[in-house]
Design a protein around this motif. Structure first.
Motif, PDB file in Angstrom:
ATOM      1  N   PHE A  32      19.619   7.275  13.644  1.00 42.70           N
ATOM      2  CA  PHE A  32      19.203   5.907  13.953  1.00 42.70           C
ATOM      3  C   PHE A  32      19.250   5.036  12.705  1.00 42.70           C
ATOM      4  O   PHE A  32      19.646   3.869  12.768  1.00 42.70           O
ATOM      5  CB  PHE A  32      17.795   5.919  14.553  1.00 42.70           C
ATOM      6  N   GLY A  33      18.841   5.584  11.564  1.00 43.26           N
ATOM      7  CA  GLY A  33      18.889   4.828  10.312  1.00 43.26           C
ATOM      8  C   GLY A  33      20.309   4.418   9.957  1.00 43.26           C
ATOM      9  O   GLY A  33      20.562   3.273   9.565  1.00 43.26           O
ATOM     10  N   TYR A  34      21.252   5.349  10.081  1.00 41.01           N
ATOM     11  CA  TYR A  34      22.661   5.011   9.829  1.00 41.01           C
ATOM     12  C   TYR A  34      23.137   3.962  10.829  1.00 41.01           C
ATOM     13  O   TYR A  34      23.816   2.999  10.473  1.00 41.01           O
ATOM     14  CB  TYR A  34      23.544   6.261   9.908  1.00 41.01           C
ATOM     15  N   GLY A  35      22.790   4.156  12.088  1.00 40.06           N
ATOM     16  CA  GLY A  35      23.248   3.227  13.123  1.00 40.06           C
ATOM     17  C   GLY A  35      22.703   1.826  12.925  1.00 40.06           C
ATOM     18  O   GLY A  35      23.434   0.844  13.056  1.00 40.06           O
ATOM     19  N   GLY A  43      28.930  -7.239   9.397  1.00 38.07           N
ATOM     20  CA  GLY A  43      29.675  -8.472   9.131  1.00 38.07           C
ATOM     21  C   GLY A  43      30.161  -9.131  10.406  1.00 38.07           C
ATOM     22  O   GLY A  43      29.646  -8.903  11.494  1.00 38.07           O
ATOM     23  N   PHE A  44      31.225  -9.960  10.249  1.00 33.71           N
ATOM     24  CA  PHE A  44      31.704 -10.780  11.362  1.00 33.71           C
ATOM     25  C   PHE A  44      32.600 -10.037  12.342  1.00 33.71           C
ATOM     26  O   PHE A  44      32.744 -10.436  13.488  1.00 33.71           O
ATOM     27  CB  PHE A  44      32.461 -12.003  10.823  1.00 33.71           C
ATOM     28  N   ASP A  45      33.229  -8.966  11.897  1.00 30.86           N
ATOM     29  CA  ASP A  45      34.150  -8.264  12.794  1.00 30.86           C
ATOM     30  C   ASP A  45      33.448  -7.385  13.817  1.00 30.86           C
ATOM     31  O   ASP A  45      34.064  -6.896  14.746  1.00 30.86           O
ATOM     32  CB  ASP A  45      35.160  -7.448  11.984  1.00 30.86           C
ATOM     33  N   GLY A  46      32.147  -7.157  13.676  1.00 31.10           N
ATOM     34  CA  GLY A  46      31.378  -6.396  14.653  1.00 31.10           C
ATOM     35  C   GLY A  46      31.371  -4.909  14.363  1.00 31.10           C
ATOM     36  O   GLY A  46      32.259  -4.388  13.679  1.00 31.10           O
ATOM     37  N   PRO A  47      30.402  -4.227  14.893  1.00 30.89           N
ATOM     38  CA  PRO A  47      30.303  -2.784  14.637  1.00 30.89           C
ATOM     39  C   PRO A  47      31.299  -2.002  15.484  1.00 30.89           C
ATOM     40  O   PRO A  47      31.742  -2.443  16.550  1.00 30.89           O
ATOM     41  CB  PRO A  47      28.867  -2.454  15.038  1.00 30.89           C
ATOM     42  N   SER A  48      31.610  -0.810  15.013  1.00 26.63           N
ATOM     43  CA  SER A  48      32.506   0.060  15.773  1.00 26.63           C
ATOM     44  C   SER A  48      31.718   0.782  16.871  1.00 26.63           C
ATOM     45  O   SER A  48      30.488   0.733  16.912  1.00 26.63           O
ATOM     46  CB  SER A  48      33.154   1.084  14.841  1.00 26.63           C
ATOM     47  N   GLY A  49      32.442   1.427  17.739  1.00 20.43           N
ATOM     48  CA  GLY A  49      31.794   2.164  18.828  1.00 20.43           C
ATOM     49  C   GLY A  49      30.950   3.322  18.312  1.00 20.43           C
ATOM     50  O   GLY A  49      29.884   3.623  18.865  1.00 20.43           O
ATOM     51  N   ILE A  52      27.576   1.937  17.063  1.00 16.52           N
ATOM     52  CA  ILE A  52      26.693   1.597  18.189  1.00 16.52           C
ATOM     53  C   ILE A  52      26.159   2.867  18.842  1.00 16.52           C
ATOM     54  O   ILE A  52      24.984   2.939  19.217  1.00 16.52           O
ATOM     55  CB  ILE A  52      27.450   0.723  19.207  1.00 16.52           C
ATOM     56  N   ALA A  53      27.004   3.874  18.947  1.00 16.09           N
ATOM     57  CA  ALA A  53      26.555   5.150  19.522  1.00 16.09           C
ATOM     58  C   ALA A  53      25.482   5.795  18.649  1.00 16.09           C
ATOM     59  O   ALA A  53      24.516   6.374  19.168  1.00 16.09           O
ATOM     60  CB  ALA A  53      27.735   6.089  19.698  1.00 16.09           C
ATOM     61  N   CYS A  54      25.626   5.701  17.335  1.00 14.92           N
ATOM     62  CA  CYS A  54      24.584   6.235  16.440  1.00 14.92           C
ATOM     63  C   CYS A  54      23.291   5.449  16.575  1.00 14.92           C
ATOM     64  O   CYS A  54      22.202   6.016  16.557  1.00 14.92           O
ATOM     65  CB  CYS A  54      25.067   6.207  14.989  1.00 14.92           C
ATOM     66  N   PHE A  55      23.411   4.140  16.725  1.00 13.48           N
ATOM     67  CA  PHE A  55      22.222   3.288  16.874  1.00 13.48           C
ATOM     68  C   PHE A  55      21.468   3.619  18.160  1.00 13.48           C
ATOM     69  O   PHE A  55      20.267   3.887  18.144  1.00 13.48           O
ATOM     70  CB  PHE A  55      22.653   1.822  16.840  1.00 13.48           C
ATOM     71  N   LEU A  56      22.158   3.620  19.280  1.00 16.44           N
ATOM     72  CA  LEU A  56      21.502   3.887  20.571  1.00 16.44           C
ATOM     73  C   LEU A  56      21.190   5.366  20.759  1.00 16.44           C
ATOM     74  O   LEU A  56      20.132   5.726  21.295  1.00 16.44           O
ATOM     75  CB  LEU A  56      22.382   3.381  21.715  1.00 16.44           C
ATOM     76  N   GLY A  57      22.107   6.226  20.340  1.00 18.86           N
ATOM     77  CA  GLY A  57      21.879   7.659  20.485  1.00 18.86           C
ATOM     78  C   GLY A  57      20.767   8.163  19.589  1.00 18.86           C
ATOM     79  O   GLY A  57      20.070   9.119  19.935  1.00 18.86           O
ATOM     80  N   GLY A  58      20.575   7.521  18.439  1.00 23.58           N
ATOM     81  CA  GLY A  58      19.488   7.909  17.549  1.00 23.58           C
ATOM     82  C   GLY A  58      18.127   7.730  18.199  1.00 23.58           C
ATOM     83  O   GLY A  58      17.225   8.544  18.022  1.00 23.58           O
TER      84      GLY A  58
END
Length: 135
Positions: A32-35, A43-49, A52-58
């Motif tokens: 979750f910390g990494y995500g 930045g402006f180009d947005g996060p990769s999939g 986002i998976a690390c953020f939500l999966g964490g």
């Protein structure tokens, strides 16, 4: 000889849940910390999939780790809760019962007052509520 209640290897299961709970919880916090740092710092180009998976999966992994810890400490929590509530339940039940039993520490149920109906201590000579003499 009577068998003990529960599973045959209950102590090993508890220890396994506690250890797995800590390991999964730490992995979920790192994930979750990494995500969160990569999603909100991308930045402006947005996060990769993957970010986002690390953020939500964490979050899900942290929840699963906490669930494993709860299973590991369930017996200890139940024993603590029973130890805290049982004296209160016993006192309340004795107060509401027919007078046999303990109302509190060192107090036994006594007679009812004939004037106001309040229950008094067993060694009381006068009513605690209205002050009239007890028979």
């Amino acid at each position: 000889m009577t068998a003990t209640p529960g599973f045959a290897r209950q102590a090993q299961y508890r220890t396994m849940f506690r250890v797995l709970g800590v390991v999964v919880l730490v992995a979920g916090v790192v994930m979750f910390g990494y995500g969160i740092t990569s999603v909100f710092g991308s930045g402006f180009d947005g996060p990769s999939g993957f970010q986002i998976a690390c953020f939500l999966g964490g979050v899900l992994v942290v929840g699963f780790g906490l669930m494993l810890l709860q299973w590991g400490f369930l017996g200890a929590a139940a024993r603590y809760g029973a130890g805290e509530t049982m004296p209160v339940v016993k006192g309340s039940a004795a107060y509401l019962s027919d007078g046999e039993g303990i109302l509190g520490v060192g107090r036994t149920a006594g007679p009812y007052c004939s004037k106001c109906g309040v229950r008094n201590d067993a060694d009381a000579r006068f009513c605690d509520s209205c002050g009239s003499a007890l028979a």
